[in-house]
Structure formats: C-alpha cells, structure tokens
Motif scaffolding. Structure first.
Motif, PDB file in Angstrom:
ATOM      1  N   ALA A  79      -3.667  14.211   9.395  1.00 50.74           N
ATOM      2  CA  ALA A  79      -2.208  14.995  10.121  1.00 50.74           C
ATOM      3  C   ALA A  79      -1.459  14.526   8.937  1.00 50.74           C
ATOM      4  N   LEU A  80      -0.510  13.970   8.906  1.00 51.55           N
ATOM      5  CA  LEU A  80       0.387  13.539   8.192  1.00 51.55           C
ATOM      6  C   LEU A  80       0.486  13.582   6.716  1.00 51.55           C
ATOM      7  N   CYS A  81      -0.706  13.023   6.359  1.00 53.04           N
ATOM      8  CA  CYS A  81      -0.460  12.949   4.455  1.00 53.04           C
ATOM      9  C   CYS A  81      -1.773  13.847   4.032  1.00 53.04           C
ATOM     10  N   GLN A  82      -3.035  14.692   4.423  1.00 51.32           N
ATOM     11  CA  GLN A  82      -3.148  15.910   4.482  1.00 51.32           C
ATOM     12  C   GLN A  82      -4.368  15.159   2.768  1.00 51.32           C
ATOM     13  N   PRO A  83      -4.929  13.520   3.228  1.00 48.60           N
ATOM     14  CA  PRO A  83      -5.490  12.933   1.739  1.00 48.60           C
ATOM     15  C   PRO A  83      -6.265  13.583   1.746  1.00 48.60           C
ATOM     16  N   GLU A  84      -6.869  13.505   0.485  1.00 44.82           N
ATOM     17  CA  GLU A  84      -8.704  13.863  -0.257  1.00 44.82           C
ATOM     18  C   GLU A  84      -9.574  13.046   0.954  1.00 44.82           C
ATOM     19  N   PRO A 135       6.842   1.857  -0.752  1.00 43.29           N
ATOM     20  CA  PRO A 135       7.282   2.923  -0.228  1.00 43.29           C
ATOM     21  C   PRO A 135       8.931   2.663  -0.577  1.00 43.29           C
ATOM     22  N   ASP A 136       9.510   3.308  -0.223  1.00 43.65           N
ATOM     23  CA  ASP A 136      11.778   3.904   0.077  1.00 43.65           C
ATOM     24  C   ASP A 136      10.998   3.352   1.513  1.00 43.65           C
ATOM     25  N   ILE A 137      11.956   2.581   1.939  1.00 43.13           N
ATOM     26  CA  ILE A 137      11.891   2.295   3.114  1.00 43.13           C
ATOM     27  C   ILE A 137      12.737   3.474   4.525  1.00 43.13           C
ATOM     28  N   THR A 138      13.259   4.161   3.351  1.00 42.62           N
ATOM     29  CA  THR A 138      13.352   5.457   4.572  1.00 42.62           C
ATOM     30  C   THR A 138      12.392   6.120   4.461  1.00 42.62           C
ATOM     31  N   GLU A 139      11.413   6.223   3.585  1.00 42.69           N
ATOM     32  CA  GLU A 139      10.441   7.352   3.687  1.00 42.69           C
ATOM     33  C   GLU A 139       9.711   6.700   4.937  1.00 42.69           C
ATOM     34  N   VAL A 140       9.771   5.462   4.429  1.00 39.98           N
ATOM     35  CA  VAL A 140       8.155   4.859   5.738  1.00 39.98           C
ATOM     36  C   VAL A 140       8.602   5.197   6.914  1.00 39.98           C
ATOM     37  N   GLU A 141       9.947   4.836   7.293  1.00 36.76           N
ATOM     38  CA  GLU A 141      10.927   4.932   8.408  1.00 36.76           C
ATOM     39  C   GLU A 141      10.579   5.885   9.335  1.00 36.76           C
ATOM     40  N   GLN A 142      10.897   7.109   8.230  1.00 40.64           N
ATOM     41  CA  GLN A 142      10.488   8.631   9.093  1.00 40.64           C
ATOM     42  C   GLN A 142       9.096   8.755   8.922  1.00 40.64           C
ATOM     43  N   PHE A 143       7.934   8.071   8.316  1.00 38.63           N
ATOM     44  CA  PHE A 143       6.474   8.719   8.423  1.00 38.63           C
ATOM     45  C   PHE A 143       5.928   7.777  10.068  1.00 38.63           C
ATOM     46  N   CYS A 144       6.749   6.974   9.745  1.00 34.40           N
ATOM     47  CA  CYS A 144       6.166   5.573  11.489  1.00 34.40           C
ATOM     48  C   CYS A 144       6.924   6.284  12.616  1.00 34.40           C
ATOM     49  N   MET A 182       0.860  -1.267   0.520  1.00 36.86           N
ATOM     50  CA  MET A 182      -0.081   0.476   0.457  1.00 36.86           C
ATOM     51  C   MET A 182       0.874   1.019  -0.575  1.00 36.86           C
ATOM     52  N   ASN A 183       0.249   2.402  -0.490  1.00 35.69           N
ATOM     53  CA  ASN A 183       0.770   3.914  -0.095  1.00 35.69           C
ATOM     54  C   ASN A 183       1.675   4.295   1.195  1.00 35.69           C
ATOM     55  N   LEU A 184       2.569   5.124   0.768  1.00 32.95           N
ATOM     56  CA  LEU A 184       3.224   5.745   2.247  1.00 32.95           C
ATOM     57  C   LEU A 184       1.555   6.393   3.051  1.00 32.95           C
ATOM     58  N   GLY A 185       1.893   5.910   4.480  1.00 32.85           N
ATOM     59  CA  GLY A 185       1.260   6.761   5.279  1.00 32.85           C
ATOM     60  C   GLY A 185      -0.073   5.214   5.178  1.00 32.85           C
ATOM     61  N   THR A 186      -0.439   4.598   5.006  1.00 31.77           N
ATOM     62  CA  THR A 186      -0.760   3.353   5.576  1.00 31.77           C
ATOM     63  C   THR A 186      -0.550   2.784   6.502  1.00 31.77           C
ATOM     64  N   LEU A 187      -1.159   2.820   7.523  1.00 30.89           N
ATOM     65  CA  LEU A 187      -1.332   2.255   8.670  1.00 30.89           C
ATOM     66  C   LEU A 187      -2.589   1.250   8.665  1.00 30.89           C
ATOM     67  N   ILE A 188      -1.143  -0.285   9.541  1.00 33.45           N
ATOM     68  CA  ILE A 188      -2.961  -1.213   9.745  1.00 33.45           C
ATOM     69  C   ILE A 188      -2.770  -1.813  11.343  1.00 33.45           C
ATOM     70  N   VAL A 189      -4.127  -1.829  11.397  1.00 30.60           N
ATOM     71  CA  VAL A 189      -4.879  -2.083  12.686  1.00 30.60           C
ATOM     72  C   VAL A 189      -5.541  -3.405  13.580  1.00 30.60           C
ATOM     73  N   GLY A 190      -4.514  -3.914  13.951  1.00 29.39           N
ATOM     74  CA  GLY A 190      -4.990  -6.001  13.727  1.00 29.39           C
ATOM     75  C   GLY A 190      -4.949  -6.060  15.533  1.00 29.39           C
ATOM     76  N   ARG A 237       7.241   9.960  12.639  1.00 32.84           N
ATOM     77  CA  ARG A 237       5.970  11.153  12.410  1.00 32.84           C
ATOM     78  C   ARG A 237       5.033  11.101  13.404  1.00 32.84           C
ATOM     79  N   ALA A 238       4.542   9.995  13.536  1.00 34.14           N
ATOM     80  CA  ALA A 238       2.880   8.927  13.461  1.00 34.14           C
ATOM     81  C   ALA A 238       3.252   8.640  14.906  1.00 34.14           C
ATOM     82  N   ARG A 239       4.651   7.849  15.335  1.00 36.76           N
ATOM     83  CA  ARG A 239       4.652   7.643  16.414  1.00 36.76           C
ATOM     84  C   ARG A 239       4.471   8.961  17.560  1.00 36.76           C
ATOM     85  N   GLU A 240       5.047   9.848  16.948  1.00 39.94           N
ATOM     86  CA  GLU A 240       4.838  11.015  18.107  1.00 39.94           C
ATOM     87  C   GLU A 240       3.731  11.521  18.021  1.00 39.94           C
ATOM     88  N   LEU A 241       2.950  11.408  16.754  1.00 38.97           N
ATOM     89  CA  LEU A 241       2.236  11.857  17.167  1.00 38.97           C
ATOM     90  C   LEU A 241       0.713  11.582  17.871  1.00 38.97           C
TER      91      LEU A 241
END
Length: 125
Positions: free
Chosen positions: A41-46, A97-106, A1-9, A108-112
C-alpha cells in the motif's frame, strides 16, 4: 535495504522457522500477510520480496524475515538486478535511506498496521 523494507522477527530467540512453537507459527502467516499489505500500500512495488535470513558468522544467529518492496526505480538503480543478486548488491553497497524518510515511512506504516489490525478485530467480532 531500500526504503519500505520491514523486518519481521520473533521476540524469542529462534534461529529457524522449524523452531517456532505452534502459537508463533500460527501468528507468522497473518503477520507476514499484513506486513506485505502495508509495504504494498505504501510503496506500490512491482513485487514484494519476502525472504528469511538467519546467518551469523559461523552459525545461525537469529531469525529475520525481510519484507522488501522492489520497484522499477530500485531495480534501475542497481542495474536491473533481481532477487538475491539485488539484495546482495544493496547490502554490499551499504546505501541507507535518509533517516527522515525512514521515520516518515515508519509513522505511515504504524498507522496502516493499526487500521489493518482494527479491521481484522472487527471482522472477528
């Protein structure tokens, strides 16, 4: 999936929402809301998709709920597809997605998530 997708389980092995016990069901709504808030907040999607998957090869496997940001850029990359058609194409294409971008997103997501959790705890006090 695209950058910013989170999975809840669930931590426990559960294959359907109908199998959640009362405590897990009570936690799910606020958790999905907070996850969607982080994604928004992080992705500002439509739009933010929230969908449940539990498919295995021949039977239900494990409950996963995807919280996916869908931006104009994502839709354009996949020919304007939406909903399950967009997700199916993304999965079939196998783009990751690029692994570096995923790590950076994660990070920021943890902080939020921490900010949201701290704010919720303060309101309950």
């Amino acid at each position: 999936m695209n950058l910013g997708t989170l999975i809840v389980g669930p931590r426990e092995h559960v294959v359907a929402i109908a199998e959640l016990d009362d405590a897990a069901a009570a936690e799910l709504g606020p958790l999905l809301r907070d996850t969607a808030r982080v994604v928004e907040a992080l992705c500002q999607p439509e739009q933010t998709y929230v969908c449940m998957w539990s498919h295995g090869h021949d039977a239900r496997k494990h409950l996963h709920i995807a919280v996916q940001p869908v931006t104009a850029e994502v839709r354009a990359r996949y020919g304007g597809l939406r909903s399950e058609q967009l997700q199916a194409r993304m999965l079939a294409d196998g783009d990751e997605p690029d692994i570096t971008e995923v790590e950076q997103f994660c990070e920021r997501a943890r902080e939020l998530f921490r900010t949201i959790t701290d704010s919720s705890a303060e309101r309950r006090s």
